[in-house]
Design an enzyme around this catalytic site. Structure first.
Site, PDB file in Angstrom:
ATOM      1  N   TYR A 123       0.857  -1.192   0.000  1.00  0.00           N
ATOM      2  CA  TYR A 123       0.000   0.000   0.000  1.00  0.00           C
ATOM      3  C   TYR A 123       0.889   1.237   0.000  1.00  0.00           C
ATOM      4  O   TYR A 123       1.761   1.395   0.858  1.00  0.00           O
ATOM      5  CB  TYR A 123      -0.909   0.024   1.233  1.00  0.00           C
ATOM      6  N   GLN A 185     -10.816  -0.203   1.202  1.00  0.00           N
ATOM      7  CA  GLN A 185     -11.239  -1.071   0.100  1.00  0.00           C
ATOM      8  C   GLN A 185     -10.050  -1.717  -0.594  1.00  0.00           C
ATOM      9  O   GLN A 185     -10.133  -2.859  -1.062  1.00  0.00           O
ATOM     10  CB  GLN A 185     -12.111  -0.298  -0.893  1.00  0.00           C
ATOM     11  N   ASN A 208      -3.570   5.810   6.281  1.00  0.00           N
ATOM     12  CA  ASN A 208      -4.320   6.556   7.293  1.00  0.00           C
ATOM     13  C   ASN A 208      -5.030   5.607   8.251  1.00  0.00           C
ATOM     14  O   ASN A 208      -4.852   4.380   8.202  1.00  0.00           O
ATOM     15  CB  ASN A 208      -5.291   7.535   6.622  1.00  0.00           C
ATOM     16  N   GLN A 253       9.657  16.214  12.263  1.00  0.00           N
ATOM     17  CA  GLN A 253       8.659  15.193  12.566  1.00  0.00           C
ATOM     18  C   GLN A 253       7.278  15.815  12.725  1.00  0.00           C
ATOM     19  O   GLN A 253       6.278  15.263  12.269  1.00  0.00           O
ATOM     20  CB  GLN A 253       9.062  14.460  13.854  1.00  0.00           C
ATOM     21  N   HIS A 256       4.715  16.434   9.739  1.00  0.00           N
ATOM     22  CA  HIS A 256       4.024  15.320   9.096  1.00  0.00           C
ATOM     23  C   HIS A 256       2.521  15.385   9.285  1.00  0.00           C
ATOM     24  O   HIS A 256       1.747  15.198   8.347  1.00  0.00           O
ATOM     25  CB  HIS A 256       4.525  13.988   9.674  1.00  0.00           C
ATOM     26  N   GLU A 321       9.196   5.261  17.641  1.00  0.00           N
ATOM     27  CA  GLU A 321       9.542   4.925  16.259  1.00  0.00           C
ATOM     28  C   GLU A 321      10.973   5.345  15.923  1.00  0.00           C
ATOM     29  O   GLU A 321      11.767   4.539  15.445  1.00  0.00           O
ATOM     30  CB  GLU A 321       8.554   5.617  15.324  1.00  0.00           C
ATOM     31  N   ASP A 355      14.735   8.405   6.298  1.00  0.00           N
ATOM     32  CA  ASP A 355      13.517   8.485   5.496  1.00  0.00           C
ATOM     33  C   ASP A 355      13.799   8.289   4.018  1.00  0.00           C
ATOM     34  O   ASP A 355      12.980   7.726   3.296  1.00  0.00           O
ATOM     35  CB  ASP A 355      12.848   9.849   5.680  1.00  0.00           C
ATOM     36  N   GLU A 409       1.483 -38.395  26.732  1.00  0.00           N
ATOM     37  CA  GLU A 409       0.445 -37.466  26.275  1.00  0.00           C
ATOM     38  C   GLU A 409      -0.807 -38.196  25.809  1.00  0.00           C
ATOM     39  O   GLU A 409      -1.706 -37.589  25.219  1.00  0.00           O
ATOM     40  CB  GLU A 409       1.002 -36.578  25.155  1.00  0.00           C
ATOM     41  N   HIS A 414       0.283 -41.834  17.793  1.00  0.00           N
ATOM     42  CA  HIS A 414       1.625 -41.275  17.634  1.00  0.00           C
ATOM     43  C   HIS A 414       2.670 -42.341  17.996  1.00  0.00           C
ATOM     44  O   HIS A 414       3.663 -42.518  17.277  1.00  0.00           O
ATOM     45  CB  HIS A 414       1.810 -40.063  18.558  1.00  0.00           C
TER      46      HIS A 414
END
Length: 426
Positions: A123, A185, A208, A253, A256, A321, A355, A409, A414
């Protein structure tokens, strides 16, 4: 942070609470969109694009549009993107892991094998701002890992195509499959597939709140990189730091997003006061002054700590971050840091180098998630697979231990799967 007067707070008064929590209204809207696309396919995508983006866009972006956008770039931008791509590719190629093969003394062979994911969705944001650098950061590590099928999605603009800078970056890195779809979407289409867009194994890339919520919602049906929130930086500085540099990096920063975080931790109150004065001076000249001011007032702080060790402890608790270290001995501070997305050391390593150009990845954990997750890298597009090979002699030596554990077990079948072979080998 108040900007109308010097505003330095003590460590005891500082509280950093940033979460990627759920907004009930956003969650409900995204759930509706995801279900529409999951069961409505291409028709739902087109309908939502008309309703939310205001355009009728062809879903698939022609290769010619990507190439034309690249050729239309100014020469210096083309060169900068190309050189950045080379550096990003080099750093991520160094991350490629080796397979592990262990041959045991009883004749067994145990292996851990790395395999690339088959298909990945990327994206690329393209709303109020477009980030061609993010295309490089997401696509190149996938290519390095060996992913053969990469689908890039990005919101359409008024002309029905994604932002020209995003198109250009896609052409530069050789994207062959791109769609003019954005928002929740697009995430749903990648996760569940439509008639035109085949489903993917993993979705990466920032977006977003609707994109982040959609990624959270489809997680489990498909892999994701992280739930990213607004960006943030914490600067650790002592009295050797240049206050103009610190202020510039906090503002970098803050510009942004109004929800961006910008914090400086220092044992020097005098430095923090000078940083405040520099912020006020530099802020006035910023084109995005309103955004930066709002971010600083909401999520900015100048915090006076007792010592650099207290600053390190606070950073480890915050798990931000980005962390910048502007101290006399930055590497000593680095040695104590455990939970940061990315660290930038010294006065000449501002966060924007990461960046855009250094080669490290700028897709990073936010809002405390660096406590348990890392920035995007080559391994995020690979998975581990183990393999084991036993000879008849190996199984004969190990059988009694396996049978005992299976019986403990109460898994009789097994036990018998081993016993039937052991008895034949007698």
């Amino acid at each position: 942070m108040r900007l109308d007067r010097v505003d330095v707070i003590e460590q005891a008064s500082f509280d950093w609470r940033r979460t990627t929590g759920r907004d009930a209204d956003v969650w409900g809207n995204v759930a509706r969109i995801v279900e529409e696309v999951r069961f409505g396919g291409d028709d739902a995508l087109r309908r939502l694009t008309r309703a939310l983006d205001g355009v009728d866009a062809p879903l698939r972006v022609p290769q010619e549009a990507m190439e034309a956008a690249f050729r239309a770039l100014r020469a210096e931008v083309r060169e900068a993107l190309a050189r950045a791509a080379e550096r990003i590719r080099r750093f991520h190629e160094a991350q490629l892991p080796d397979d592990i093969v262990i041959r045991g003394e009883d004749g067994e062979t145990l292996e851990m094998l790395w395999r690339p994911l088959h298909r990945v969705g990327v994206y690329a944001p393209g709303g109020r701002a477009a980030y061609p650098s993010t295309v490089l950061m997401d696509v190149i590590p996938a290519q390095v890992a060996g992913v053969r099928s990469i689908a890039l999605v990005s919101p359409p603009g008024p002309d029905g195509l994604p932002h020209p800078a995003v198109l250009a970056a896609a052409h530069l890195v050789g994207v062959e499959e791109m769609y003019a779809v954005g928002g929740a979407q697009a995430v749903a289409a990648l996760a569940y597939g439509t008639e035109t867009i085949a489903r993917v194994d993993k979705i990466v890339g920032p977006g977003n709140v609707y994109v982040a919520t959609a990624k959270r919602m489809v997680m489990g049906d498909v892999g994701i990189d992280s739930i990213a929130g607004p960006t943030e930086v914490v600067v650790v500085a002592d009295d050797t730091a240049n206050p103009a540099y610190v202020a510039a990096d906090l503002l970098a920063q803050a510009e942004h997003d109004v929800e961006a975080g910008a914090v400086c931790l220092s044992p020097s109150r005098a430095l923090l006061e000078r940083v405040h004065a520099e912020i006020v001076r530099q802020l006035a000249a910023l084109p995005r002054v309103d955004i930066a001011r709002a971010a600083l007032e909401r999520h900015g702080a100048l915090v006076c700590v007792k010592s650099l060790q207290d600053a390190v402890d606070l950073v480890n608790d915050m798990a931000p971050e980005h962390v910048e270290v502007m101290t006399e001995d930055p590497r000593r501070v680095l040695d104590g840091l455990r939970t940061a997305g990315a660290v930038f050391l010294g006065p000449y390593t501002p966060e924007p180098v990461g960046d855009y150009f250094a080669g490290t990845n700028h897709v990073l954990p936010t809002h405390g998630s660096a406590r348990f997750s890392s920035g995007l890298g080559t391994l995020d597009f690979m998975r581990r697979m183990t393999a084991a090979t036993y000879t008849a002699e190996t199984l004969a030596r190990h059988a009694r231990y396996i049978e005992v554990l299976a019986e403990a077990e109460s898994l009789t079948a097994h036990r018998d799967a081993v016993r039937i072979r052991r008895e034949e080998l007698r």
